[in-house]
Design a protein around this motif. Sequence first.
Motif, PDB file in Angstrom:
ATOM      1  N   GLY A  18      31.271  32.295  37.886  1.00 11.69           N
ATOM      2  CA  GLY A  18      32.152  33.254  37.246  1.00 11.69           C
ATOM      3  C   GLY A  18      33.465  33.399  37.995  1.00 11.69           C
ATOM      4  N   ASN A  19      34.129  34.524  37.796  1.00 12.64           N
ATOM      5  CA  ASN A  19      35.450  34.731  38.389  1.00 12.64           C
ATOM      6  C   ASN A  19      35.404  35.899  39.369  1.00 12.64           C
ATOM      7  N   PRO A  20      35.628  35.654  40.657  1.00  7.19           N
ATOM      8  CA  PRO A  20      35.591  36.739  41.636  1.00  7.19           C
ATOM      9  C   PRO A  20      36.831  37.623  41.551  1.00  7.19           C
ATOM     10  N   ALA A  21      36.610  38.923  41.578  1.00  9.68           N
ATOM     11  CA  ALA A  21      37.710  39.890  41.599  1.00  9.68           C
ATOM     12  C   ALA A  21      37.423  40.936  42.654  1.00  9.68           C
ATOM     13  N   ALA A  22      38.469  41.401  43.305  1.00 13.12           N
ATOM     14  CA  ALA A  22      38.338  42.519  44.228  1.00 13.12           C
ATOM     15  C   ALA A  22      38.626  43.809  43.462  1.00 13.12           C
ATOM     16  N   VAL A  23      37.877  44.851  43.794  1.00 12.76           N
ATOM     17  CA  VAL A  23      38.051  46.156  43.162  1.00 12.76           C
ATOM     18  C   VAL A  23      38.198  47.207  44.261  1.00 12.76           C
ATOM     19  N   VAL A  24      39.272  47.994  44.188  1.00  9.13           N
ATOM     20  CA  VAL A  24      39.545  49.035  45.184  1.00  9.13           C
ATOM     21  C   VAL A  24      39.708  50.371  44.454  1.00  9.13           C
ATOM     22  N   PRO A  25      38.685  51.225  44.444  1.00  9.40           N
ATOM     23  CA  PRO A  25      38.823  52.548  43.837  1.00  9.40           C
ATOM     24  C   PRO A  25      39.734  53.432  44.693  1.00  9.40           C
ATOM     25  N   LEU A  26      40.580  54.217  44.045  1.00  7.02           N
ATOM     26  CA  LEU A  26      41.487  55.122  44.739  1.00  7.02           C
ATOM     27  C   LEU A  26      41.378  56.519  44.129  1.00  7.02           C
ATOM     28  N   GLU A  27      41.772  57.506  44.900  1.00  5.26           N
ATOM     29  CA  GLU A  27      41.880  58.862  44.369  1.00  5.26           C
ATOM     30  C   GLU A  27      43.279  59.121  43.832  1.00  5.26           C
ATOM     31  N   GLU A  54      42.039  62.495  33.510  1.00  7.36           N
ATOM     32  CA  GLU A  54      41.291  63.412  32.658  1.00  7.36           C
ATOM     33  C   GLU A  54      40.522  62.676  31.571  1.00  7.36           C
ATOM     34  N   ALA A  55      41.109  61.577  31.067  1.00  3.81           N
ATOM     35  CA  ALA A  55      40.481  60.838  29.966  1.00  3.81           C
ATOM     36  C   ALA A  55      39.549  59.736  30.445  1.00  3.81           C
ATOM     37  N   GLY A  56      39.636  59.374  31.716  1.00  3.10           N
ATOM     38  CA  GLY A  56      38.825  58.268  32.229  1.00  3.10           C
ATOM     39  C   GLY A  56      39.408  57.736  33.521  1.00  3.10           C
ATOM     40  N   PHE A  57      40.123  56.604  33.418  1.00 10.40           N
ATOM     41  CA  PHE A  57      40.697  55.972  34.600  1.00 10.40           C
ATOM     42  C   PHE A  57      42.013  55.304  34.227  1.00 10.40           C
ATOM     43  N   PHE A  95      40.114  53.093  29.984  1.00 11.60           N
ATOM     44  CA  PHE A  95      41.135  52.776  30.976  1.00 11.60           C
ATOM     45  C   PHE A  95      42.516  52.925  30.354  1.00 11.60           C
ATOM     46  N   GLU A  96      43.409  53.608  31.048  1.00  2.58           N
ATOM     47  CA  GLU A  96      44.833  53.576  30.731  1.00  2.58           C
ATOM     48  C   GLU A  96      45.438  52.412  31.496  1.00  2.58           C
ATOM     49  N   SER A  97      46.331  51.638  30.849  1.00  2.38           N
ATOM     50  CA  SER A  97      46.884  50.458  31.513  1.00  2.38           C
ATOM     51  C   SER A  97      48.261  50.123  30.956  1.00  2.38           C
ATOM     52  N   LEU A  98      48.892  49.119  31.544  1.00  2.39           N
ATOM     53  CA  LEU A  98      50.171  48.635  31.027  1.00  2.39           C
ATOM     54  C   LEU A  98      50.033  48.032  29.642  1.00  2.39           C
TER      55      LEU A  98
END
Length: 262
Positions: A18-27, A54-57, A95-98
């Motif tokens: 598969g495809n490796p991705a790094a994930v960094v949760p932030l406050e 408020e809606a998710g992330f 998720f909110e995103s670009l």
Amino acid sequence: MKLNIYQIDAFTNQLFSGNPAAVVPLENWLPDETLQNIAAENNLAETAFYIPTEAGFHIRWFTPFLEVELCGHATLASAYVIFNIQGYEGDLIKFESLSGELTVLCKDNWLTLNFPVDQYHIAVPPPALMEGLRDAAILEVYKGKTDYMVVLDTEAEVRDLDFDIIVLSTIPARGIIITAPGDEVDFVSRFFAPQSGVDEDPVTGSAHTTLIPYWAEKLEKTDLRAKQLSKRGGFLKCDLDGDRVNIGGQARLYLSGQIETD
């Protein structure tokens, strides 16, 4: 300051594929320079960062060189962390995103991304595309919002493609999708993005926002199965739903740790 970091193999149920991705949760958001430096230090195709809303992330994605507008495998990896490590209650993440609102549904050990379809059109291939693919037997060329898509005749042609990555890196696009009908699945693909610091991406969820509507029309079906024929490989369950696509995959945790930041 210490930050948690996870490395997830996305679009696979087996480690080291598969495809490796790094994930960094932030406050809260760190400076863009810090986010870019972390992504460069990770030196993976994508590092995803997200903060709670408020809606998710709210999610953002960085290659080692730049921020991108949409990334499938790092979104899937982020959802894996939220559901399986952070103990999120519920089966749907927003998720909110670009690229607007994105959702991920968790059901029966599958994570399904809901993304907007790409708007693509027939394109005249730039000379560097023809040169970079070393005169492959191209059937069609399309241009989407960020990528060129090249259609070949057979799975074998995609798998055995002869290409010049240096020449392909001069094409003014995020990347180049190569695709053909599959032998055991509906379609196969490969994805090259040297312009974004990724010579060949193992499994590219965002490219399927172009691939799914194309093959749905071509094959006259909306429920599709796909493989990406990189060395690591990946399998995707795909579905066209109007102006949205559903992209399903599995994931495995490879690494967890902490980042030391100033």
